[in-house]
Design a protein around this motif. Structure first.
Motif, PDB file in Angstrom:
ATOM      1  N   SER A  12      82.564 -93.309  -8.415  1.00 54.66           N
ATOM      2  CA  SER A  12      83.508 -94.037  -8.558  1.00 54.66           C
ATOM      3  C   SER A  12      84.289 -93.067  -9.331  1.00 54.66           C
ATOM      4  O   SER A  12      84.262 -92.726 -10.752  1.00 54.66           O
ATOM      5  CB  SER A  12      83.799 -95.361  -9.190  1.00 54.66           C
ATOM      6  N   SER A  13      86.000 -92.446  -8.720  1.00 53.03           N
ATOM      7  CA  SER A  13      86.841 -91.869  -9.274  1.00 53.03           C
ATOM      8  C   SER A  13      87.116 -93.073 -10.758  1.00 53.03           C
ATOM      9  O   SER A  13      87.920 -91.635 -11.646  1.00 53.03           O
ATOM     10  CB  SER A  13      87.409 -91.620  -7.990  1.00 53.03           C
ATOM     11  N   GLN A  14      87.311 -93.880 -10.969  1.00 57.18           N
ATOM     12  CA  GLN A  14      88.123 -94.587 -11.675  1.00 57.18           C
ATOM     13  C   GLN A  14      86.996 -94.158 -12.710  1.00 57.18           C
ATOM     14  O   GLN A  14      86.863 -94.393 -14.062  1.00 57.18           O
ATOM     15  CB  GLN A  14      87.244 -95.655 -11.291  1.00 57.18           C
ATOM     16  N   SER A  72      85.215 -91.139 -13.259  1.00 58.39           N
ATOM     17  CA  SER A  72      85.176 -89.953 -13.785  1.00 58.39           C
ATOM     18  C   SER A  72      86.594 -89.080 -14.693  1.00 58.39           C
ATOM     19  O   SER A  72      86.388 -88.407 -15.219  1.00 58.39           O
ATOM     20  CB  SER A  72      84.967 -88.852 -12.517  1.00 58.39           C
ATOM     21  N   THR A  73      87.166 -90.047 -14.926  1.00 58.17           N
ATOM     22  CA  THR A  73      88.432 -90.127 -15.359  1.00 58.17           C
ATOM     23  C   THR A  73      88.365 -90.688 -16.886  1.00 58.17           C
ATOM     24  O   THR A  73      89.305 -90.412 -17.555  1.00 58.17           O
ATOM     25  CB  THR A  73      89.778 -90.200 -14.485  1.00 58.17           C
ATOM     26  N   GLU A  78      88.515-102.890  -7.944  1.00 58.03           N
ATOM     27  CA  GLU A  78      87.098-101.780  -7.225  1.00 58.03           C
ATOM     28  C   GLU A  78      85.902-102.331  -6.001  1.00 58.03           C
ATOM     29  O   GLU A  78      85.921-101.574  -5.376  1.00 58.03           O
ATOM     30  CB  GLU A  78      85.651-101.678  -8.230  1.00 58.03           C
ATOM     31  N   ARG A 134      94.707 -96.567 -10.412  1.00 57.41           N
ATOM     32  CA  ARG A 134      93.043 -96.497 -10.513  1.00 57.41           C
ATOM     33  C   ARG A 134      92.206 -94.974 -10.942  1.00 57.41           C
ATOM     34  O   ARG A 134      91.155 -94.898 -11.521  1.00 57.41           O
ATOM     35  CB  ARG A 134      92.549 -97.056  -9.495  1.00 57.41           C
ATOM     36  N   SER A 135      92.715 -93.710 -10.642  1.00 57.23           N
ATOM     37  CA  SER A 135      92.710 -92.385 -10.425  1.00 57.23           C
ATOM     38  C   SER A 135      93.068 -92.063 -12.287  1.00 57.23           C
ATOM     39  O   SER A 135      92.019 -91.606 -12.247  1.00 57.23           O
ATOM     40  CB  SER A 135      93.405 -91.968  -9.363  1.00 57.23           C
ATOM     41  N   TYR A 136      94.043 -92.311 -12.343  1.00 54.42           N
ATOM     42  CA  TYR A 136      93.542 -91.962 -14.160  1.00 54.42           C
ATOM     43  C   TYR A 136      93.666 -93.032 -15.000  1.00 54.42           C
ATOM     44  O   TYR A 136      94.765 -93.516 -16.009  1.00 54.42           O
ATOM     45  CB  TYR A 136      95.627 -91.611 -13.470  1.00 54.42           C
ATOM     46  N   LYS A 137      92.637 -92.705 -15.886  1.00 51.90           N
ATOM     47  CA  LYS A 137      92.212 -94.017 -16.635  1.00 51.90           C
ATOM     48  C   LYS A 137      92.699 -94.026 -17.883  1.00 51.90           C
ATOM     49  O   LYS A 137      92.982 -95.122 -18.177  1.00 51.90           O
ATOM     50  CB  LYS A 137      91.017 -94.467 -16.725  1.00 51.90           C
ATOM     51  N   GLN A 156      96.265 -95.898 -17.041  1.00 52.26           N
ATOM     52  CA  GLN A 156      96.336 -97.038 -16.631  1.00 52.26           C
ATOM     53  C   GLN A 156      95.299 -97.695 -17.969  1.00 52.26           C
ATOM     54  O   GLN A 156      96.126 -98.822 -18.375  1.00 52.26           O
ATOM     55  CB  GLN A 156      95.085 -97.373 -16.337  1.00 52.26           C
TER      56      GLN A 156
END
Length: 247
Positions: A2-4, A6-7, A81, A180-183, A186
């Protein structure tokens, strides 16, 4: 992956928690919180002060409630998710609504010892409103005006519905979805929003240990156990409270 994951701001070697691990962690934290809220608040030794720091007096009850603040952010993360990866959006939303209605019965008895209690609804309704928001954001992806109108309508509903965590919980769900793609962002913005319950911010440590894998909770029955845990554990705690304290 998940991109969640990876970041994440965590180094790769520390990303050891699967989605299943986060579910178990969230359930355990929620159980700690509700055990204190529904049971220990009526047990004098549990509320006896241990130490005072500033204006806050700490007891077993207070510590357990503070630990419990981390459950909601994890559930919000899991909702995002689940929404992104489910094979059936309709069924996903339907399950949330069904368990919101089922959970209302033990929730009402836990809150007010009555079958009906309009003063406060259970957290599944807050999560369901978040799910609807995600659907509408996606549906009106190219129409910012309709996205704004939809979010304002749902925000109003969340305010008057008085579900657990209320409109603040609804806004937090939007933060979790939009970022969600920028932890790192976030975690920072989510923590700023949760400043009124700052202990909840510690949840972002576990969320950034997520490795993007589904984990060991698989299959239909395992999935429904995760849903059913909420109303079942509330019902059990309420029964124990009635037996021990007569309340």
């Amino acid at each position: 992956m998940s991109s969640q994951a990876s970041t994440s701001f965590m180094p790769e070697k520390l990303r050891i928690l699967s989605g299943s691990s986060l579910k178990v962690l969230a359930m355990a934290i929620m159980l700690i919180d509700h055990t204190a809220s529904f049971l220990l608040r009526h047990y004098p030794p549990a509320i006896a002060p241990w130490i005072q720091i500033g204006s806050t007096t700490y007891s077993l009850y207070r510590v357990m409630r503070d630990v419990g603040r981390a459950a909601f952010p994890i559930f919000c993360f899991l909702l995002v998710e689940g929404f992104l990866h489910t094979h059936d959006r309709f069924k996903y939303g339907r399950n949330l609504l069904i368990f919101a209605c089922i959970s209302e019965i033990p929730w009402n008895f836990a809150q007010n010892s009555t079958l009906l209690y309009p003063g406060k609804q259970n957290v599944f309704f807050t999560l369901f409103l978040g799910y609807l928001a995600f659907c509408l954001i996606e549906h009106f992806e190219k129409n910012a005006a309709m996205q704004l109108v939809s979010m304002l309508v749902l925000l109003t509903v969340s305010y008057f519905l008085k579900a657990d965590y209320g409109y603040k919980g609804f806004v937090f769900l939007l933060i979790m979805y939009w970022l969600r793609s920028y932890k790192p962002a976030q975690a920072v913005i989510g923590s700023c929003w949760l400043i009124y319950e700052w202990k909840a911010c510690f949840a972002f440590l576990s969320l950034n240990m997520y490795n993007g894998k589904r984990g060991f909770i698989q299959g239909k029955w395992a999935k429904y156990f995760f849903y059913a845990f909420y109303p079942v554990h509330i019902a059990i705690l309420t029964i124990i409270r009635k037996m021990w304290f007569g309340i």
